[in-house]
Design a protein around this motif. Structure first.
Motif, mmCIF file in Angstrom:
data_model
loop_
_atom_site.group_PDB
_atom_site.id
_atom_site.type_symbol
_atom_site.label_atom_id
_atom_site.label_comp_id
_atom_site.label_asym_id
_atom_site.label_seq_id
_atom_site.Cartn_x
_atom_site.Cartn_y
_atom_site.Cartn_z
ATOM 1 N N ALA A 3 0.855 -1.158 0.121
ATOM 2 C CA ALA A 3 -0.063 -0.033 0.131
ATOM 3 C C ALA A 3 0.885 1.241 -0.154
ATOM 4 C CB ALA A 3 -0.911 0.058 1.099
ATOM 5 N N GLN A 4 1.957 1.284 0.733
ATOM 6 C CA GLN A 4 2.874 2.426 0.750
ATOM 7 C C GLN A 4 3.479 2.700 -0.490
ATOM 8 O OE1 GLN A 4 4.967 1.277 4.605
ATOM 9 N NE2 GLN A 4 4.510 3.379 5.209
ATOM 10 N N ILE A 5 4.333 1.413 -1.171
ATOM 11 C CA ILE A 5 5.229 1.722 -2.216
ATOM 12 C C ILE A 5 4.523 0.964 -3.607
ATOM 13 C CG2 ILE A 5 7.153 1.814 -0.799
ATOM 14 C CD1 ILE A 5 7.635 -1.132 -1.559
ATOM 15 N N GLY A 6 3.398 0.155 -3.506
ATOM 16 C CA GLY A 6 2.735 -0.340 -4.798
ATOM 17 C C GLY A 6 3.645 -1.324 -5.213
ATOM 18 N N ALA A 7 4.411 -1.968 -4.509
ATOM 19 C CA ALA A 7 5.332 -3.421 -4.834
ATOM 20 C C ALA A 7 5.425 -4.174 -3.471
ATOM 21 C CB ALA A 7 6.511 -2.825 -5.631
ATOM 22 N N CYS A 8 5.601 -5.341 -3.764
ATOM 23 C CA CYS A 8 6.017 -6.338 -2.391
ATOM 24 C C CYS A 8 7.127 -7.325 -2.878
ATOM 25 C CB CYS A 8 4.682 -7.059 -2.163
ATOM 26 S SG CYS A 8 4.932 -8.365 -0.645
ATOM 27 N N ARG A 9 8.000 -7.561 -2.132
ATOM 28 C CA ARG A 9 9.253 -8.206 -2.400
ATOM 29 C C ARG A 9 8.582 -9.706 -2.583
ATOM 30 N NH1 ARG A 9 10.019 -6.960 2.968
ATOM 31 N NH2 ARG A 9 10.499 -8.829 4.357
ATOM 32 N N HIS A 10 7.716 -10.355 -2.047
ATOM 33 C CA HIS A 10 6.957 -11.578 -2.000
ATOM 34 C C HIS A 10 6.245 -11.589 -3.371
ATOM 35 C CE1 HIS A 10 8.477 -12.228 2.145
ATOM 36 N NE2 HIS A 10 7.839 -11.220 2.423
ATOM 37 N N GLY A 11 5.917 -10.663 -3.957
ATOM 38 C CA GLY A 11 4.948 -10.933 -5.257
ATOM 39 C C GLY A 11 3.759 -11.701 -5.065
ATOM 40 N N ILE A 27 0.209 5.996 -12.137
ATOM 41 C CA ILE A 27 0.415 4.512 -12.870
ATOM 42 C C ILE A 27 1.818 4.073 -12.360
ATOM 43 C CG2 ILE A 27 -1.317 5.240 -14.675
ATOM 44 C CD1 ILE A 27 1.091 5.876 -16.336
ATOM 45 N N LEU A 28 2.225 2.785 -12.598
ATOM 46 C CA LEU A 28 3.365 2.179 -12.215
ATOM 47 C C LEU A 28 3.821 1.697 -13.421
ATOM 48 C CD1 LEU A 28 5.841 1.152 -10.725
ATOM 49 C CD2 LEU A 28 4.267 -1.030 -9.757
ATOM 50 N N ILE A 29 4.835 1.949 -14.146
ATOM 51 C CA ILE A 29 5.431 1.232 -15.359
ATOM 52 C C ILE A 29 6.749 0.587 -14.756
ATOM 53 C CG2 ILE A 29 6.602 1.571 -17.493
ATOM 54 C CD1 ILE A 29 5.678 4.678 -17.293
ATOM 55 N N LYS A 30 6.464 -1.016 -14.860
ATOM 56 C CA LYS A 30 7.453 -1.628 -14.097
ATOM 57 C C LYS A 30 8.703 -2.091 -14.975
ATOM 58 C CE LYS A 30 3.802 -4.642 -11.558
ATOM 59 N NZ LYS A 30 3.379 -5.974 -11.258
ATOM 60 N N GLY A 96 16.357 -4.226 -5.629
ATOM 61 C CA GLY A 96 15.557 -5.461 -5.271
ATOM 62 C C GLY A 96 14.610 -5.862 -6.475
ATOM 63 N N ASP A 97 14.434 -6.861 -6.745
ATOM 64 C CA ASP A 97 13.962 -7.467 -7.883
ATOM 65 C C ASP A 97 12.464 -7.141 -7.848
ATOM 66 O OD1 ASP A 97 15.825 -9.035 -8.734
ATOM 67 O OD2 ASP A 97 15.173 -10.881 -7.555
ATOM 68 N N HIS A 98 11.798 -6.659 -6.927
ATOM 69 C CA HIS A 98 10.361 -6.136 -6.900
ATOM 70 C C HIS A 98 10.314 -4.741 -7.351
ATOM 71 C CE1 HIS A 98 11.741 -5.627 -2.840
ATOM 72 N NE2 HIS A 98 10.724 -4.814 -2.515
ATOM 73 N N MET A 99 11.409 -4.056 -7.310
ATOM 74 C CA MET A 99 11.309 -2.654 -7.487
ATOM 75 C C MET A 99 12.340 -1.922 -8.362
ATOM 76 S SD MET A 99 10.911 -0.878 -3.538
ATOM 77 C CE MET A 99 10.638 0.517 -4.185
ATOM 78 N N VAL A 100 13.188 -2.801 -8.994
ATOM 79 C CA VAL A 100 14.280 -2.517 -9.690
ATOM 80 C C VAL A 100 13.755 -1.776 -11.194
ATOM 81 C CG1 VAL A 100 14.908 -4.630 -10.658
ATOM 82 C CG2 VAL A 100 16.624 -2.819 -11.005
ATOM 83 N N GLY A 101 14.033 -0.557 -11.477
ATOM 84 C CA GLY A 101 13.670 -0.172 -12.975
ATOM 85 C C GLY A 101 12.219 0.266 -12.643
ATOM 86 N N HIS A 102 11.663 0.498 -11.556
ATOM 87 C CA HIS A 102 10.359 1.109 -11.632
ATOM 88 C C HIS A 102 10.135 2.539 -11.959
ATOM 89 C CE1 HIS A 102 8.802 -2.826 -10.677
ATOM 90 N NE2 HIS A 102 7.904 -2.810 -9.681
ATOM 91 N N VAL A 103 9.170 2.845 -12.594
ATOM 92 C CA VAL A 103 8.869 4.095 -12.730
ATOM 93 C C VAL A 103 7.331 4.487 -12.475
ATOM 94 C CG1 VAL A 103 8.406 6.074 -14.442
ATOM 95 C CG2 VAL A 103 10.276 4.435 -14.572
ATOM 96 N N ARG A 128 11.982 -3.387 -24.547
ATOM 97 C CA ARG A 128 11.480 -3.796 -23.426
ATOM 98 C C ARG A 128 9.751 -3.722 -23.945
ATOM 99 N NH1 ARG A 128 14.856 -2.931 -17.654
ATOM 100 N NH2 ARG A 128 16.590 -4.223 -18.444
ATOM 101 N N LYS A 129 8.839 -4.772 -23.340
ATOM 102 C CA LYS A 129 7.762 -4.425 -23.277
ATOM 103 C C LYS A 129 7.235 -3.950 -21.934
ATOM 104 C CE LYS A 129 3.335 -7.110 -24.316
ATOM 105 N NZ LYS A 129 3.030 -8.224 -24.833
ATOM 106 N N MET A 130 6.492 -2.907 -21.961
ATOM 107 C CA MET A 130 6.016 -1.809 -20.917
ATOM 108 C C MET A 130 4.868 -2.718 -20.173
ATOM 109 S SD MET A 130 6.932 2.049 -21.651
ATOM 110 C CE MET A 130 5.893 2.066 -23.158
ATOM 111 N N GLU A 131 4.858 -3.069 -18.948
ATOM 112 C CA GLU A 131 3.876 -3.635 -18.202
ATOM 113 C C GLU A 131 3.491 -2.413 -17.214
ATOM 114 O OE1 GLU A 131 2.887 -6.981 -14.838
ATOM 115 O OE2 GLU A 131 4.977 -6.741 -15.839
ATOM 116 N N VAL A 132 2.166 -1.825 -17.389
ATOM 117 C CA VAL A 132 1.544 -0.719 -16.848
ATOM 118 C C VAL A 132 0.431 -1.049 -15.746
ATOM 119 C CG1 VAL A 132 0.964 1.820 -16.838
ATOM 120 C CG2 VAL A 132 2.519 0.772 -18.700
ATOM 121 N N GLU A 133 0.527 -0.556 -14.836
ATOM 122 C CA GLU A 133 -0.774 -0.729 -13.924
ATOM 123 C C GLU A 133 -0.980 0.502 -13.143
ATOM 124 O OE1 GLU A 133 1.286 -3.194 -10.122
ATOM 125 O OE2 GLU A 133 0.647 -4.436 -11.985
ATOM 126 N N PHE A 134 -2.403 0.435 -12.653
ATOM 127 C CA PHE A 134 -2.342 1.553 -11.584
ATOM 128 C C PHE A 134 -1.639 1.212 -10.284
ATOM 129 C CE2 PHE A 134 -6.391 1.877 -14.122
ATOM 130 C CZ PHE A 134 -6.263 3.326 -14.867
#
Length: 247
Positions: A3-11, A27-30, A96-103, A128-134
């Motif tokens: 909820a705070q960062i929009g990403a979880c290291r456990h996926g 929006i988050l572009i992963k 971290g794999d769950h946050m690297v390169g996030h925009v 790279r194919k962009m994966e975008v989500e709210f």
């Protein structure tokens, strides 16, 4: 943390329920930004070396990396500005794999964010194919790592809070001015296009009225000629009948 960062290291393996908003200003572009340290690790792995052999001070050209990052940031700022006014654009420096390169891009309006998501999701950038989500993140003050912002996070790139790469304010102001100028130019072109279209419509209407007037004039003249011919024939028949008894 999600909820705070929009990403979880456990996926998806996380036992907690992650709220995925149906709408958001953000929006988050992963994984779209190529982090220079991660790229160095990938090169080492391709050469058969261990990632632990990577030394950022030796294997990363910081000057080139900073220049590449600023070009990347400018590309994304200008592209995302096409969908609306940007409140904030943040690029993660985390490893971290769950946050690297996030925009993360926060717009002033949810509809603008929705337009950006619908257009960008699935498109390619830099191969790279962009994966975008709210994203549920709307208050980045709670998502950012204060230690990193103050110059020293002991957890390094694997911190679970956002390490937002700093941007020179002069660059942001310059890009905002460019966006405003582009918007003024597009608005001017739209006004000119409407003006030309209205002028064509008026000219077409004038031509139609002229053709209609000319047609009415021809019809009027034709009726007058027909009337004169009819009167002439009537007078001729009358004269013919008046001469017949004398003969």
């Amino acid at each position: 943390m999600n909820a705070q960062i929009g990403a979880c290291r456990h996926g998806d393996r996380c036992s907690r329920i992650h709220h995925r908003p149906a709408f958001s200003q953000t929006i988050l572009i992963k994984h779209v930004f190529r982090h220079p340290i991660r790229e160095a690790e990938l090169r080492a792995a391709a050469e058969g070396k261990g990632v632990d052999t990577v030394d950022p001070r030796r294997d990363v050209d910081r000057s080139k990396a900073q220049e590449d990052f600023l070009c990347f940031y400018e590309d994304f700022f200008m592209e995302l500005s096409k969908f609306g006014r940007i409140d904030s654009l943040s690029v993660c420096d985390n490893l971290g794999d769950h946050m690297v390169g996030h925009v993360y891009c926060k717009f002033f309006d949810e509809e603008q964010a929705a337009d950006a998501l619908n257009v960008l999701n699935g498109r390619y950038y830099d191969g790279r194919k962009m994966e975008v989500e709210f994203s549920p993140v709307t208050d980045f003050r709670e998502a950012r790592c204060r230690d990193y912002d103050e110059g020293g996070c002991t957890r390094g790139g694997f911190c679970n809070f956002m390490h937002v790469k700093p941007i020179p304010m002069a660059l942001i102001r310059s890009m905002e001015e460019d966006v405003e100028e582009e918007m003024r130019r597009e608005e001017y072109e739209r006004r000119e296009a409407r003006r030309r279209r209205d002028r064509r419509d008026r000219d077409r209407g004038d031509r139609d009225r002229d053709r209609g007037s000319s047609r009415r004039d021809r019809d009027r003249r034709e009726r007058k000629r027909s009337s004169r011919r009819s009167r002439s024939r009537s007078r001729s028949r009358s004269r013919s009948h008046s001469r017949s008894p004398n003969q």
